[in-house]
Motif scaffolding. Structure first.
Motif, mmCIF file in Angstrom:
data_model
loop_
_atom_site.group_PDB
_atom_site.id
_atom_site.type_symbol
_atom_site.label_atom_id
_atom_site.label_comp_id
_atom_site.label_asym_id
_atom_site.label_seq_id
_atom_site.Cartn_x
_atom_site.Cartn_y
_atom_site.Cartn_z
ATOM 1 N N UNK A 143 58.963 -4.861 24.861
ATOM 2 C CA UNK A 143 59.865 -4.197 23.992
ATOM 3 C C UNK A 143 59.198 -3.129 23.136
ATOM 4 N N UNK A 144 59.411 -2.033 22.915
ATOM 5 C CA UNK A 144 58.872 -1.228 21.882
ATOM 6 C C UNK A 144 60.184 -0.258 21.464
ATOM 7 N N UNK A 145 59.177 0.496 20.417
ATOM 8 C CA UNK A 145 60.056 1.401 19.489
ATOM 9 C C UNK A 145 59.476 2.634 19.332
ATOM 10 N N UNK A 146 60.016 3.831 19.613
ATOM 11 C CA UNK A 146 59.314 4.988 19.461
ATOM 12 C C UNK A 146 59.111 5.376 18.132
ATOM 13 N N UNK A 147 58.099 5.319 17.432
ATOM 14 C CA UNK A 147 57.836 5.547 15.925
ATOM 15 C C UNK A 147 58.280 7.002 15.337
ATOM 16 N N UNK A 196 65.866 5.109 26.040
ATOM 17 C CA UNK A 196 65.530 4.554 27.425
ATOM 18 C C UNK A 196 64.664 3.608 27.856
ATOM 19 N N UNK A 197 63.451 3.737 27.241
ATOM 20 C CA UNK A 197 62.289 2.927 27.316
ATOM 21 C C UNK A 197 61.926 1.847 26.516
ATOM 22 N N UNK A 198 62.868 1.456 25.574
ATOM 23 C CA UNK A 198 62.665 0.514 24.743
ATOM 24 C C UNK A 198 62.389 -0.630 25.267
ATOM 25 N N UNK A 199 63.221 -1.027 26.416
ATOM 26 C CA UNK A 199 63.044 -2.287 27.130
ATOM 27 C C UNK A 199 63.593 -3.597 26.253
ATOM 28 N N UNK A 200 64.778 -3.296 25.481
ATOM 29 C CA UNK A 200 65.279 -4.300 24.621
ATOM 30 C C UNK A 200 65.614 -5.684 25.541
ATOM 31 N N UNK A 201 65.338 -6.755 24.961
ATOM 32 C CA UNK A 201 65.506 -7.875 25.638
ATOM 33 C C UNK A 201 64.364 -8.292 26.895
#
Length: 477
Positions: free
Chosen positions: A449-453, A440-445
């Motif tokens: 924007x981020x990825x949980x590693x 839910x916190x990836x903020x696509x678009x």
């Protein structure tokens, strides 16, 4: 229907049986540093399929992905494209195929290597096309959507083939699209031209999200989508607001009044004829939704029913753009025309054509003060729902739970992947699984924007486990 608890399939002995979980875990971990390095390299290529951006960068992205596919051991690797309706070339797709051994199924692994534009760079805390690790997350445009999907497929395949060696007989096709963020304009033509090349028994679409950090999910439903514009016109040309203002209302004011008719007082979509239901069994709390969506304190949530149904099984209508003069360049005149772009998300079971007609009728019948309204339809995409009792879905749910160490959630997603309808039409017997690496916190678009590693590592292992299980058991379960 979504479900909070997924049944995890077991073999007759009640354990992982022929799936070498420990060996696959070690293989994923041993190569994870290299996987992350490749992902960072991809993030730093601004491959955007929109006509206003440099197509050379999109080509560079496809070439980089093709090189990674070859490095994973695939020999038949191609960069393919189809022309759009206007004759211009579509985005470059990377396709590679490993034939199945006798009696083994074929699985197609889909993701897309193109990304959204960065938007307002001032909103980013780091450069959008410079991959940066902070607090256990990887930041950058495409880090989550969907270059992580590309790398999850490649890393999982590499681990499975390394561990199983000659025992790996599963047919595998990689299909990494190059224009998804531009609406996949040539997707259907591409399928028709390469139908046999892409034929498979199972398709995994790695372009969705998990329930939250630490809890995996299989996406079981997606909303459909229609979009377009409507224009309100009241004058043939602009006139002086002092000399003529009063007897006629300007177009932005009337456009605002028309937009206000689209929802009722509670915020429910007020367009007659749209499908919706309130029957989800896994839900978010209001606090969880407000935090995930960054809702400001004091802002009341819209609509009625559960939050899950408002997100997944009811329509949602948004105004995503308006053509009116900007404040900084506004002159003191009555504006003759104003235009809005709408995005209508459709509940599963809704026919897109019927939804478009319903919205057209609503807009035209609610024209304020007799204003001239012009409705222009745009894209249409079907909703999607899957049968989680299928053999592939049961294997996927087992693999997700095994990798994360917690039971997987079956959930809906409010977004849309319209091309899934094309896949089902072309391959009606295929089993489609929608997975993902986002949270839910990836903020696509969006900015940042981020990825949980940590969850990315779980996603790679889950897919490696799924490949190994399907290789051992096929689709008979």
């Amino acid at each position: 229907m979504t479900s909070a608890h997924a049944e995890i399939p077991q073999n007759k002995q009640g354990h992982s049986g022929d799936t070498p979980v420990d060996a696959l875990t070690r293989a994923v971990d041993d190569s994870f540093e290299a996987t992350m390095a490749s992902l960072k390299d991809l993030v730093e290529i601004p491959g955007i399929a929109w006509p206003s951006f440099d197509p050379a960068e999109l080509d560079r992205s496809a070439e980089a992905v093709a090189s990674l596919v070859k490095a994973a051991g695939m020999e038949d690797v191609r960069i393919l494209r189809c022309d759009k309706a206007d004759g211009t070339p579509g985005g470059p797709a990377v396709v590679a195929r490993r034939p199945a051994a006798a009696g083994k199924p074929t699985i197609l692994l889909y993701a897309h290597h193109d990304v959204q534009p960065p938007g307002d760079r001032s909103l980013w805390n780091s450069e959008p096309f410079v991959a940066e690790e902070r607090d256990g997350r990887l930041y950058g445009r495409g880090a989550a959507d969907d270059k992580a999907g590309v790398m999850a497929h490649l890393a999982a395949y590499t681990a499975a083939t390394k561990v199983l060696g000659d025992e790996f007989g599963l047919g595998v096709t990689f299909f990494f699209e190059g224009e998804e963020e531009a609406g996949s304009p040539t997707f259907r033509a591409f399928l028709e031209e390469h139908q046999e090349l892409l034929r498979s028994d199972v398709i995994v679409v790695a372009d969705s999200s998990n329930w939250k950090v630490g809890v995996p999910a299989l996406t079981t439903s997606l909303r459909g989508l229609v979009d377009g514009t409507f224009e309100v016109r009241v004058l043939e040309h602009a006139v002086h607001s002092g000399m003529f203002g009063g007897p006629v209302l300007d177009a932005p004011t009337l456009l605002s009044r028309l937009i206000a008719t689209l929802h009722d007082e509670e915020g429910n979509v007020a367009v007659a004829g749209l499908v919706g239901r309130d029957d989800v069994t896994v839900d978010l709390t209001e606090a969880e939704y407000r935090a995930d969506a960054s809702v400001l304190d004091g802002v009341k949530l819209a609509g009625s029913g559960t939050i899950g149904s408002r997100l997944w099984t009811k329509p949602a209508l948004s105004i995503i753009g308006m053509d009116v003069p900007a404040v900084d360049v506004a002159s003191n005149t009555l504006i003759p025309a104003a235009r809005a772009k709408f995005s209508l998300r459709l509940a599963p079971g809704q026919d897109p054509e019927a939804a478009m007609d319903a919205l057209r009728q609503h807009v035209e019948s609610n024209a304020p003060f007799g204003a001239r309204v012009t409705f222009t339809s745009g894209e249409r995409g079907n909703a999607f729902s899957t049968d989680t009792s299928s053999a592939a879905a049961r294997v996927a749910l087992w693999a997700l739970g095994e990798s994360w160490g917690v039971q997987s959630v079956e959930m809906g997603i409010g977004g849309s992947i319209p091309f899934i309808a094309d896949l089902l039409e072309m391959y009606p017997a295929v089993q489609i699984l929608v997975t993902g690496v986002e949270d839910p916190d990836s903020r696509a678009h969006s900015a940042n924007e981020s990825l949980h590693i940590g969850d990315f590592r779980h996603a790679v292992l889950a897919e490696a486990l799924m490949l190994a299980r399907l290789n051992a058991e096929g689709l008979a379960g």
